[in-house]
Design a protein around this motif. Structure first.
Motif, PDB file in Angstrom:
ATOM      1  N   SER A  39      -7.325   1.304  -4.993  1.00 37.74           N
ATOM      2  CA  SER A  39      -6.729   0.582  -3.862  1.00 37.74           C
ATOM      3  C   SER A  39      -7.763   0.421  -2.775  1.00 37.74           C
ATOM      4  CB  SER A  39      -5.511   1.343  -3.329  1.00 37.74           C
ATOM      5  OG  SER A  39      -4.948   0.670  -2.233  1.00 37.74           O
ATOM      6  N   ARG A  61       8.891   1.537   1.447  1.00 38.52           N
ATOM      7  CA  ARG A  61       8.839   0.129   1.052  1.00 38.52           C
ATOM      8  C   ARG A  61      10.212  -0.513   1.230  1.00 38.52           C
ATOM      9  NH1 ARG A  61       6.030   2.310  -3.467  1.00 38.52           N
ATOM     10  NH2 ARG A  61       7.679   1.681  -4.920  1.00 38.52           N
ATOM     11  N   TYR A  97       0.774  -1.239   0.000  1.00 41.82           N
ATOM     12  CA  TYR A  97       0.000   0.000   0.000  1.00 41.82           C
ATOM     13  C   TYR A  97       0.808   1.295   0.000  1.00 41.82           C
ATOM     14  CZ  TYR A  97      -4.028  -2.965   0.946  1.00 41.82           C
ATOM     15  OH  TYR A  97      -5.006  -3.913   0.853  1.00 41.82           O
ATOM     16  N   SER A  98       2.044   1.275   0.447  1.00 41.59           N
ATOM     17  CA  SER A  98       2.783   2.527   0.565  1.00 41.59           C
ATOM     18  C   SER A  98       3.249   3.025  -0.797  1.00 41.59           C
ATOM     19  CB  SER A  98       4.000   2.339   1.486  1.00 41.59           C
ATOM     20  OG  SER A  98       4.764   3.533   1.520  1.00 41.59           O
ATOM     21  N   LYS A  99       2.918   4.265  -1.103  1.00 42.60           N
ATOM     22  CA  LYS A  99       3.353   4.866  -2.360  1.00 42.60           C
ATOM     23  C   LYS A  99       4.788   5.375  -2.273  1.00 42.60           C
ATOM     24  CE  LYS A  99      -0.675   4.380  -4.338  1.00 42.60           C
ATOM     25  NZ  LYS A  99      -0.870   3.434  -5.452  1.00 42.60           N
ATOM     26  N   ASN A 100       5.331   5.400  -1.097  1.00 40.91           N
ATOM     27  CA  ASN A 100       6.678   5.912  -0.885  1.00 40.91           C
ATOM     28  C   ASN A 100       7.691   4.769  -1.059  1.00 40.91           C
ATOM     29  OD1 ASN A 100       9.171   6.639   0.617  1.00 40.91           O
ATOM     30  ND2 ASN A 100       8.022   8.507   1.091  1.00 40.91           N
ATOM     31  N   GLN A 101       8.520   4.875  -2.096  1.00 40.17           N
ATOM     32  CA  GLN A 101       9.451   3.792  -2.381  1.00 40.17           C
ATOM     33  C   GLN A 101      10.467   3.593  -1.260  1.00 40.17           C
ATOM     34  OE1 GLN A 101      12.222   4.275  -5.666  1.00 40.17           O
ATOM     35  NE2 GLN A 101      11.963   2.129  -6.293  1.00 40.17           N
ATOM     36  N   ILE A 124       3.205  -3.186  -4.971  1.00 40.16           N
ATOM     37  CA  ILE A 124       2.446  -1.952  -4.997  1.00 40.16           C
ATOM     38  C   ILE A 124       1.572  -1.898  -6.248  1.00 40.16           C
ATOM     39  CG2 ILE A 124       4.244  -0.630  -6.193  1.00 40.16           C
ATOM     40  CD1 ILE A 124       2.017   0.628  -3.330  1.00 40.16           C
ATOM     41  N   SER A 125       0.373  -1.359  -6.097  1.00 45.42           N
ATOM     42  CA  SER A 125      -0.595  -1.355  -7.186  1.00 45.42           C
ATOM     43  C   SER A 125      -0.131  -0.487  -8.353  1.00 45.42           C
ATOM     44  CB  SER A 125      -1.946  -0.843  -6.670  1.00 45.42           C
ATOM     45  OG  SER A 125      -2.877  -0.743  -7.724  1.00 45.42           O
ATOM     46  N   GLU A 132      -4.451   3.666  -9.284  1.00 51.61           N
ATOM     47  CA  GLU A 132      -4.857   4.436  -8.114  1.00 51.61           C
ATOM     48  C   GLU A 132      -5.941   3.698  -7.332  1.00 51.61           C
ATOM     49  OE1 GLU A 132      -3.346   7.124  -6.989  1.00 51.61           O
ATOM     50  OE2 GLU A 132      -1.964   6.799  -8.668  1.00 51.61           O
ATOM     51  N   ASP A 146       9.367  -3.282  -4.901  1.00 54.34           N
ATOM     52  CA  ASP A 146       8.389  -2.620  -5.765  1.00 54.34           C
ATOM     53  C   ASP A 146       7.411  -3.602  -6.407  1.00 54.34           C
ATOM     54  OD1 ASP A 146       9.624  -0.117  -5.337  1.00 54.34           O
ATOM     55  OD2 ASP A 146      11.131  -0.578  -6.875  1.00 54.34           O
ATOM     56  N   LEU A 196       5.038   2.756 -12.762  1.00 58.35           N
ATOM     57  CA  LEU A 196       5.242   3.345 -11.442  1.00 58.35           C
ATOM     58  C   LEU A 196       6.116   4.592 -11.492  1.00 58.35           C
ATOM     59  CD1 LEU A 196       5.818   0.052  -9.403  1.00 58.35           C
ATOM     60  CD2 LEU A 196       3.812   1.557  -9.276  1.00 58.35           C
TER      61      LEU A 196
END
Length: 632
Positions: free
Chosen positions: A337, A238, A231-235, A331-332, A335, A328, A319
């Protein structure tokens, strides 16, 4: 994942109506605070430890009864038949004796009383192996014409005919009585390294705390790190969760390497004592599977990685990443989610499994009613989901629910295992109820295919479809490509052992690095921890030459799914009937033959190559959808 247990002679050690479901709301995020209906009810096996102890004492008496027939099997058919029947009755008890502490241990690995009971039953299993090691050698001293006349002419031998014929097929690998007994003395000691691995990787493991970019601190446990990766968009977050999680294994890297070497050395010693050319041969021959099936899998997969690398590069572009890394992968790409409550997941799975018929759905309803599934995570709970069938009771499923789409698919997967076992237990005599691991993953993966098809048909949102297509590809990659890589790794490590080459941390990391390069090329950036993923794979330590069957099962399931869903209505029903008949067949025939009867020929390379084509088609479809929403 399915877990089964090893019992006696001919067994083998470790897997609705149209009414709507009525389920209570989900208000318990952890096992400690969850209502009892979200936890296993092991009292269905035994009401208490006194009852367990009574059965253990009873099993010891039955063991003595078996031993009393030593030297008498060939005197008359009644003697052999009595041993076979007693073996069945004792084995039914042994299922319960093993599973009762194992299940409790899985949800509370730090409970020393339960661990002690589990050690007691393992010691008894070792004693059984020693005390009954004479049975198969003595059985094979009976002249083959005499033995065949008994199993043909005497009705009581009907349930045992396949097992005895299989023993005759395997007789060149059976030692004489004294040697079999000698080998049995080492069974407990050679199983110890795998038990040590469980303690190290579950009970004693300490995951570090990491601080995310939001300032929030989390413990990088199995569920928490999976949630961040999903779920985290912050690489960078992650990366922190991924590195924190794997660092807990890396901390004891040399110990994990030594344990793997110890497991494989013990396996090779036993295979050599039985005159096998390799441990692979010893594991496949029991199910009459040619070693070429294994080699065809790892070679076909490793030589067809372009669709896999195309997919990973597509993810990198979608991404917007400069480099694509191991953290990576979950993660979806859209958008879109969401998290799923346990109740939502149960409803979705229930609906998805409708094509399997009302009887199948009724069984799913019973499974969701409480006591069969342990849902939520806790500190000392085993991390890997599994299904374990308790003969004469019902299956049990272990989950660690964190609400991801992957969890929904895992639930469908484990239900496939559970109901395969239930159908088999109900429709086969005990002697042939235990189906081969070669077919064990077919039903579970088939359920995942049904769930994907159901979700895609339900969706009108293009972003959701991207998520679902990506989930389908993730399932295929994880089940077929990743497990083929693991199968390749296991084969090469075992070959090193068999050739007398050193197996240590350095050699294992080097091998995993080479395989990562062969499968992923430059599509995934290298990281030192990538070469440690083998230490996290319980199968390498406990389930010998198991992982390749995920890949072969995926291929078989894809063909069965196509046969059932892409044909005319009458052909669909015929294919469904053949499929359910396979689930009911247990171990009544060799697995390749059972799959052929169901409509899949695993001896043909086209079965594997079709999976490669399936991935290529899915990736191309995903690329079209991503372009349509301007993601690439």
């Amino acid at each position: 994942m399915l877990r089964k247990i090893t019992l006696l002679m001919l067994a083998g050690i470790f897997t609705l109506s149209n009414s709507s479901l009525v389920l209570a709301s989900d208000n318990a995020p952890t096992r400690e605070t969850a209502p009892e209906k979200y936890k296993w009810n092991t009292s269905a096996i035994y009401p208490d430890w006194d009852a367990w102890q009574n059965d253990l004492d009873k099993a010891r008496v039955m063991l003595s009864h078996l031993v009393s027939y030593q030297g008498k099997l060939g005197e008359k058919p009644e003697n052999l038949l009595e041993v076979l029947k007693t073996n069945d009755e004792a084995s039914k008890i042994l299922y319960k004796l093993y599973c009762y502490p194992y299940l409790q241990r899985s949800v509370e690995t730090s409970n020393q009383e339960v661990n002690s009971r589990f050690q007691d039953v393992l010691a008894f299993f070792s004693e059984i192996g020693t005390q009954t090691s004479w049975i198969t050698p003595e059985l094979l001293t009976i002249p083959e014409p005499t033995l065949r006349s008994w199993i043909t002419d005497i009705p009581g031998f009907g349930p045992y005919r396949f097992g005895i014929e299989d023993a005759l097929r395997m007789q060149e690998f059976v030692l004489d009585e004294d040697k079999e007994k000698l080998v049995s003395y080492f069974s407990l000691s050679t199983s110890t390294p795998a038990q040590v691995y469980t303690e190290l990787a579950t009970t004693d493991i300490e995951f570090p705390e990491v601080t995310l970019s939001t300032g929030e601190s989390i413990v990088a446990s199995h569920a928490e790190y999976a949630k961040i990766l999903n779920y985290s968009k912050n690489q960078q977050d992650r990366q922190l969760a991924w590195e924190g999680h794997i660092s807990a294994f890396n901390k004891n890297a040399s110990t994990y390497a030594s344990l793997l070497n110890a497991v494989y050395q013990g396996d090779w010693a036993k295979a050599r004592s039985k005159n096998f050319n390799s441990f692979l041969e010893s594991q496949l021959i029991g199910n009459n599977i040619p070693v070429e099936v294994y080699h065809n899998l790892i070679n076909t997969t490793k030589n067809n990685t372009k669709p896999l690398q195309h997919y990973l590069d597509l993810r990198r572009r979608a991404l917007g990443l400069e480099t694509y890394n191991s953290w990576d992968g979950l993660i979806s790409l859209s958008e879109y989610s969401r998290e799923y409550s346990w109740e939502e997941a149960c409803e979705l799975v229930f609906e998805a499994l409708k094509p399997l018929g009302p009887d199948y759905q009724q069984r799913v309803t019973e499974m969701f009613s409480g006591g069969w599934i342990d849902v939520y995570e806790s500190q000392s709970k085993e991390s890997n989901p599994y299904s374990m069938s308790v003969y004469g009771v019902h299956p049990y499923i272990l989950m660690n629910w964190n609400g991801t789409l992957n969890d929904v698919f895992t639930l469908a997967h484990e239900i496939g295992h559970a109901l395969h076992s239930q159908y088999s237990d109900e429709n086969q005599p005990f002697s042939t109820h235990n189906y081969s691991t070669f077919v064990a993953e077919v039903a579970s993966i088939f359920n995942e295919e049904l769930l994907l098809d159901h979700l895609l048909k339900k969706s009108n949102d293009p972003n959701e479809k991207i998520v679902l297509l990506n989930q389908a590809i993730t399932n295929l990659v994880g089940t077929f490509y990743r497990q083929s890589l693991f199968a390749d790794f296991e084969f090469q490590v075992r070959t090193m052992v068999e050739n007398g080459q050193p197996v240590n941390l350095s050699s294992l990391q080097s091998l995993m690095n080479r395989l990562n390069e062969a499968y992923y090329g430059s599509s995934v950036k290298d990281h030192p921890y990538r070469d440690m993923t083998w230490s996290m794979v319980m199968h390498f330590y406990q389930l010998k030459y198991y992982v390749y069957q995920y890949a072969t099962s995926y291929a078989a399931s894809s063909h069965l799914f196509h046969n059932i869903t892409a044909a005319t209505e009458s052909q669909q029903q015929q294919s469904l009937d053949r499929y359910i008949r396979m689930l009911k067949s247990g171990g009544s025939d060799y697995p390749v033959k059972l799959l052929q009867d169901a409509g899949v020929d695993m001896t043909q390379p086209e079965t594997l190559e079709a999976v490669v084509q399936r991935l290529d088609d899915l990736v191309n479809q995903l690329e079209v959808e991503l372009k349509a929403v301007n993601r690439i």
